[in-house]
Scaffold this motif. Structure first.
Motif, short mmCIF file in Angstrom:
data_model
loop_
_atom_site.label_atom_id
_atom_site.label_comp_id
_atom_site.label_asym_id
_atom_site.label_seq_id
_atom_site.Cartn_x
_atom_site.Cartn_y
_atom_site.Cartn_z
N ASN A 1 -4.67 31.76 -30.46
CA ASN A 1 -5.10 31.11 -29.24
C ASN A 1 -4.03 31.37 -28.19
O ASN A 1 -2.87 31.02 -28.41
CB ASN A 1 -5.28 29.61 -29.46
CG ASN A 1 -5.70 28.90 -28.18
OD1 ASN A 1 -6.54 29.39 -27.44
ND2 ASN A 1 -5.12 27.75 -27.93
N LEU A 2 -4.39 31.99 -27.10
CA LEU A 2 -3.43 32.30 -26.04
C LEU A 2 -3.67 31.41 -24.84
O LEU A 2 -4.82 31.21 -24.42
CB LEU A 2 -3.56 33.76 -25.61
CG LEU A 2 -3.32 34.81 -26.68
CD1 LEU A 2 -3.51 36.19 -26.10
CD2 LEU A 2 -1.94 34.66 -27.30
N LEU A 3 -2.60 30.89 -24.27
CA LEU A 3 -2.68 30.15 -23.02
C LEU A 3 -2.44 31.15 -21.90
O LEU A 3 -1.47 31.92 -21.94
CB LEU A 3 -1.63 29.06 -22.97
CG LEU A 3 -1.76 27.95 -24.01
CD1 LEU A 3 -0.67 26.91 -23.80
CD2 LEU A 3 -3.13 27.31 -23.93
N VAL A 4 -3.32 31.13 -20.91
CA VAL A 4 -3.23 32.09 -19.80
C VAL A 4 -3.47 31.39 -18.47
O VAL A 4 -4.05 30.32 -18.42
CB VAL A 4 -4.25 33.25 -19.97
CG1 VAL A 4 -3.98 34.02 -21.27
CG2 VAL A 4 -5.68 32.76 -19.94
N ARG A 5 -3.01 32.03 -17.40
CA ARG A 5 -3.20 31.47 -16.07
C ARG A 5 -4.65 31.63 -15.59
O ARG A 5 -5.16 30.77 -14.88
CB ARG A 5 -2.25 32.15 -15.08
CG ARG A 5 -0.80 31.73 -15.29
CD ARG A 5 0.10 32.38 -14.26
NE ARG A 5 0.29 33.80 -14.50
CZ ARG A 5 1.16 34.32 -15.35
NH1 ARG A 5 1.95 33.51 -16.05
NH2 ARG A 5 1.29 35.61 -15.52
#
Length: 146
Positions: free
Chosen positions: A21-25
């Motif tokens: 799971n990646l957190l992105v802008r």
């Protein structure tokens, strides 16, 4: 599983093994990058969330704001790169094609396609969020049946 219609509770309960799971802008921008450069499938794309598929693998992307009550959000750097120290390896993607697509988008090809001594030809591409995506295939002389 139909990723377009599955509810959040059923999707979460179905996840097994190791998850990414990646957190992105910007979720839609990250999804566009992953579809364009690596041919990933994208499902349920919104400003907050997306399900991505790569072969039989499933991963998630969440916008930073969805983690506003999670302690991880406070650890994200104010300025890029936020993904330093992690490589996301895509073992079934042609590195030459991925590098050309990334270059055409203006993405940073950190390492051009290179034959490595561990039997793979690979390239390392940085997305706008600073994650290192490594596309690779076995070198022709190490592929099964050749």
């Amino acid at each position: 599983m139909d990723y377009e219609t599955v509810g959040a509770d059923a999707f979460g309960a179905a996840l097994r093994g190791i998850g990414l799971n990646l957190l992105v802008r910007d979720v839609p921008a990250q999804v566009d990058f992953l579809r364009d450069v690596f041919g990933m499938g994208a499902h349920r794309v919104s400003a907050d969330f997306a399900i991505l598929t790569y072969g039989t693998q499933v991963m998630q992307i969440h916008a930073d704001g969805t983690y506003r009550s999670h302690p991880l959000l406070g650890l994200l750097p104010e300025t890029p790169p936020r993904g330093a120290g992690i490589e996301i390896r895509l073992y079934d993607t042609d590195p030459d094609t991925a590098a050309a697509r990334a270059d055409a988008r203006g993405a940073t090809v950190l390492q051009p396609p290179t034959d490595k001594p561990h039997g793979l030809r690979e390239t390392c591409i940085l997305c706008d969020n600073g994650y290192a995506w490594v596309a690779s295939l076995p070198k022709p002389e190490t592929r099964q049946g050749t």
